[in-house]
Scaffold this active site. Structure first.
Site, PDB file in Angstrom:
ATOM      1  N   CYS A  66     -10.652  -4.511   0.694  1.00 26.72           N
ATOM      2  CA  CYS A  66     -11.733  -3.522   0.566  1.00 26.72           C
ATOM      3  C   CYS A  66     -12.606  -3.861  -0.646  1.00 26.72           C
ATOM      4  O   CYS A  66     -12.241  -4.672  -1.506  1.00 26.72           O
ATOM      5  CB  CYS A  66     -11.157  -2.117   0.443  1.00 26.72           C
ATOM      6  N   ASN A 102       0.831  -1.200   0.000  1.00 31.69           N
ATOM      7  CA  ASN A 102       0.000   0.000   0.000  1.00 31.69           C
ATOM      8  C   ASN A 102       0.872   1.258   0.000  1.00 31.69           C
ATOM      9  O   ASN A 102       1.950   1.295   0.605  1.00 31.69           O
ATOM     10  CB  ASN A 102      -1.034  -0.006   1.126  1.00 31.69           C
ATOM     11  N   GLU A 160       0.372   5.471   0.402  1.00 34.36           N
ATOM     12  CA  GLU A 160      -0.549   6.553   0.765  1.00 34.36           C
ATOM     13  C   GLU A 160       0.011   7.902   0.325  1.00 34.36           C
ATOM     14  O   GLU A 160       1.190   8.018  -0.025  1.00 34.36           O
ATOM     15  CB  GLU A 160      -0.764   6.511   2.288  1.00 34.36           C
ATOM     16  N   CYS A 209     -11.023  -3.393  -4.108  1.00 32.09           N
ATOM     17  CA  CYS A 209     -10.034  -4.422  -4.464  1.00 32.09           C
ATOM     18  C   CYS A 209     -10.718  -5.747  -4.794  1.00 32.09           C
ATOM     19  O   CYS A 209     -10.249  -6.493  -5.660  1.00 32.09           O
ATOM     20  CB  CYS A 209      -9.015  -4.598  -3.354  1.00 32.09           C
ATOM     21  N   GLU A 236      -3.252  -4.725  -2.839  1.00 33.50           N
ATOM     22  CA  GLU A 236      -3.805  -5.597  -3.886  1.00 33.50           C
ATOM     23  C   GLU A 236      -3.866  -4.852  -5.216  1.00 33.50           C
ATOM     24  O   GLU A 236      -3.545  -5.410  -6.274  1.00 33.50           O
ATOM     25  CB  GLU A 236      -5.217  -6.058  -3.505  1.00 33.50           C
ATOM     26  N   CYS A 256      -4.301   0.535  -2.294  1.00 33.61           N
ATOM     27  CA  CYS A 256      -4.148  -0.727  -1.569  1.00 33.61           C
ATOM     28  C   CYS A 256      -3.051  -1.602  -2.184  1.00 33.61           C
ATOM     29  O   CYS A 256      -2.740  -1.504  -3.382  1.00 33.61           O
ATOM     30  CB  CYS A 256      -5.458  -1.508  -1.585  1.00 33.61           C
TER      31      CYS A 256
HETATM   32  N1  THU Z   1      -5.279  -1.606   2.786  1.00 38.72           N
HETATM   33  C1  THU Z   1      -4.733  -2.430   1.853  1.00 38.72           C
HETATM   34  O1  THU Z   1      -3.686  -2.117   1.258  1.00 38.72           O
HETATM   35  N2  THU Z   1      -5.340  -3.617   1.599  1.00 38.72           N
HETATM   36  C2  THU Z   1      -6.438  -4.076   2.262  1.00 38.72           C
HETATM   37  O2  THU Z   1      -6.882  -5.189   1.982  1.00 38.72           O
HETATM   38  C3  THU Z   1      -7.108  -3.235   3.261  1.00 38.72           C
HETATM   39  C4  THU Z   1      -6.505  -1.902   3.499  1.00 38.72           C
HETATM   40  C5  THU Z   1      -4.560  -0.351   3.101  1.00 38.72           C
HETATM   41  C6  THU Z   1      -5.117   0.928   2.546  1.00 38.72           C
HETATM   42  C7  THU Z   1      -4.528   1.960   3.503  1.00 38.72           C
HETATM   43  O3  THU Z   1      -3.194   2.274   3.101  1.00 38.72           O
HETATM   44  C8  THU Z   1      -4.451   1.210   4.819  1.00 38.72           C
HETATM   45  O4  THU Z   1      -4.512  -0.170   4.504  1.00 38.72           O
HETATM   46  C9  THU Z   1      -5.552   1.547   5.805  1.00 38.72           C
HETATM   47  O5  THU Z   1      -6.796   1.524   5.209  1.00 38.72           O
END
Ligand code: THU
Length: 130
Positions: A83, A39, A41, A86, A52, A50
């Site tokens: 999420c 991930n 940000e 994804c 994924e 994310c």
């Molecule tokens: N996140 C993912 O990368 N994958 C998931 O399956 C759930 C959430 C990340 C997005 C964000 O950077 C952090 O987790 C919190 O939401």
């Protein structure tokens, strides 16, 4: 290296200054090539991209479009839950019976499938009367 070990390794590269929550994902394409994502940000969209989605983008950029297997890992009390966005992205590139392994960093494993993650998903068949 197992697919989950690939996910575990790439998770270390997660860029998460806002959530501090690192996620790693690995996809084995039907070609056999493994693609990884973490991930990432940013200040404008702190939820970022994310892991994924990152792995899927790497797969498409690498020339593959079909997923054979997925693994995702994070440090949570129970296996990470992808999420909604994804889930839809995985369904775009994977058959329903593709196995998705969701794990915690301390070894709790949940195996599910793309179809179970996105029941009743919209697909091209709904537009067959157009
Ligand atoms: N996140 C993912 O990368 N994958 C998931 O399956 C759930 C959430 C990340 C997005 C964000 O950077 C952090 O987790 C919190 O939401």
């Amino acid at each position: 290296m197992s697919l989950i070990d690939n996910a575990r390794a790439v998770r270390e590269n997660a860029y998460v200054p806002y959530s501090k929550f690192k996620v790693g994902a690995a996809i084995r394409a039907t070609s056999g090539v493994v693609y990884v994502g973490c991930n990432v940000e940013n200040v404008a969209y702190p939820e970022g991209t994310c892991a994924e989605a990152g792995a899927i983008a790497a797969m498409v950029a690498g020339g593959d479009t079909r997923i054979a297997e997925v693994a995702v890992i994070a440090d949570c009390p129970k296996p990470i839950s992808p999420c909604g966005g994804c889930r839809q992205k995985l369904a775009e590139f994977a058959d329903g019976d593709v196995v998705v392994t969701l794990t915690t960093t301390d070894g709790i494993v949940l195996q599910t499938t793309v179809a179970d993650l996105l029941p009743g998903s919209f697909d091209a068949d709904y537009m067959s009367r157009v």
